[in-house]
Design a protein around this motif. Structure first.
Motif: not given
Lengths: 208, 208, 208, 208
Positions: B17, B20-21, B24, B45-46
């Motif tokens: 996570r 992923q963030i 983004a 975006q994430a």
DNA sequence: TATGAATGAGTGTTCATTCAT
DNA sequence: AATGAATGAACACTCATTCAT
């Protein structure tokens, strides 16, 4: 009292005010970046009220456009490339010393420029057209001249000029990352320029 | 099913996570800059909600710090300087080609970095300590080795390494200003690297 | 194993959990007030997860309603008015001492109550119906008894009971405003009760 | 037109605006409590935009501090204790009637105060220093005077003044809990004050 | 023309509530 | 039944821009 004179005087005052505000904007923008800068701070720095800014510029962004487009650059970064002295037959170290010095002094503006170009590609185009390309052309002309008179090897001067400018810009960037305590700070501009010029002319390689 | 596995799985999810963030955030930050970027856009975006960002990062700024401090850099810009291949005896053009390619691919991040360093000098210190200085050391080691075996002149490799890195960074900057239609775009990375290497080794000057 | 026992046990567990959560809520609500208190903090204080709270209460507000409506009050503030000992023929100082002590110990809850009543008048009505009015009735009965046996003057005991309760509540408020360094802190509960009782019985006036 | 007049006028406008916003804040805070109140609602109540609030107060909390610390209190709750009339030789019922009336009219503010003191003890200290203690001193002086001229028994006037104030505050609290339909609402302020004064002077006890 | 108070859209951050595990 | 990650509505606060004086 002639009417025209009055008009001209007014125009002159307007121009001075614009310059005054742009100078303040340059200060604040390059310290904080465009969006972190506030119109309040620019106004204070310029010694005018916030409202006054809007009598001379349409918006905060317009102020940035004007700043990048001309005024401030005329007097500083522009010279990074467009120096009158470049027309003289100078030694490369002297040319570099000028450029490095100007670049180091205006590194904040350079960063501002790079950051804003990324967001507004038109800025890049405008800047390239108005400043960079003419500047590179001058540098290329200088190199061509020295290639012509046999004091430089016949290299691709298009790339060569970009390499020289890039090197200066890149050294500024490295200097900025390393901070005032970094290695490059220990060098005087003069010595740095000499070292760079030395490598540029003679190269790193061993003379066969 | 072992208990520990559960814990580990959770940890793995958390890590994914975060990545992923951050990915983004990198996208958005480098496009818009830190302050113009909105958490809403990063979230979108994430593919998560805004609130979720705050389950993994303390603040938008913390996200930037994490981004610059680690994750993203490990996999990209870091390699601008810190390549394992540098230990091999490689030809200078090959070394440069790698660096120029990586740099061009990550020019947005480089600009973000430069812009934020100006506002937050600690970023510069952190980056210098973690990435730049080690990278320069590797490059210097490479140069020292080549000076040692006589394939390079005995120049100041401290300055030399900075000049090489600076040149790459500077070319990126010039490329960015000129845009995709600029002169450098016409060159392949390979040819550009070769030309740079050529100038670097032999120099611009005529051999006496 | 009887089925009912299982059911009952389950019910008992549910009740205990509810109590546990309400106790935590009381702690947090009375310290921070309803809206500044977070469910996260209540959960932590109760030693359960946030989700668990919602297995037992519909909402944070429901938790407040349950808190004020009953559980916690049964064991504390309620006794401010509704003491079994009041039925005995006690000396006024002893009665007051109990009330003042209970009140001082639960002043945070009293303030919470007052604050929330202002926002939710139904709380006031509920509290008045369930606690205050019965409490006042008991106090009134006590006063009536003493009026009846001639140990008190025939005053309006409806007002009289409110004056006594009000006095206790008011002293709590003054104490709360003055803080722990205030004048009333220097008095022991016992002495304070005695002084109040003295004034209440004999009055401030000179006996003619 | 004198220049100073302009400056003074501006100052006057500023003061009026502050008062206007504080008045709105008082309204909203005392209805909903500090944290449930929104700046949007305060702005609407004051008839200004949200931004305007921040031209006059640093934060929502600053608004509360200003509210409690000064403006509003000067004109209302302050008088709960600090009445000029207290210097005159008045009958106790008249003194009480004033205090009860003012208190009942400002009960919402009193509750706000009590609630916020619990969360921010400095408020209590500030309020105690600025309002309560001076008020109690005046009341004590009044009692001392009456003790001196023999119209009151020689009681501890330090406690006595607190009991009187506490009684008023407490009656307000009881009134607030019982709501507008409660017992105390049936009494006129005047009658209530008389009854209280009666009990206070003569006491509940039978004259031996 | 200069001012600066008023504005209100926009943003980072919080937190009650939900729900998949 | 218990969990806690995910959610998104709500809110305090900022600041570019406007406009009456």
């Amino acid at each position: 009292m002639p009417v025209q004179s009055n008009h001209k005087k007014k125009e002159a005052i307007t121009k001075r005010r614009k310059r005054q505000i742009i100078a303040a904007a340059r200060e604040v923008f390059s310290q904080k970046g465009f969006s972190e800068a506030t119109t309040a701070e620019i106004a204070q720095q310029a010694g005018v009220s916030e409202g006054t800014i809007y009598n001379y510029f349409e918006s905060k962004r317009d102020l940035l456009v004007s700043l990048i487009g001309g005024y401030a650059l005329d007097e500083s970064l522009l010279n990074l490339f467009k120096s009158p002295s470049i027309n003289n037959i100078e030694s490369l170290p002297a040319v570099l010393e000028d450029r490095i010095e100007i670049g180091f002094e205006n590194s904040d503006l350079l960063t501002l420029l790079l950051a804003e170009i990324q967001r507004t590609p038109e800025f890049g185009e405008q800047y390239a057209r108005q400043v960079l390309v003419p500047g590179l052309a001058l540098l290329k002309a200088y190199l061509d001249m020295r290639v012509g008179n046999g004091t430089l090897r016949p290299v691709d001067t298009e790339v060569g000029s970009r390499i020289i400018v890039g090197m200066v810009v890149g050294l500024i960037a490295v200097h900025q990352i390393e901070g005032d305590g970094g290695f490059l700070s220990k060098y005087s501009i003069k010595d740095l320029a000499e070292e760079v010029a030395n490598i540029l002319t003679v190269g790193l390689g061993t003379k066969k």
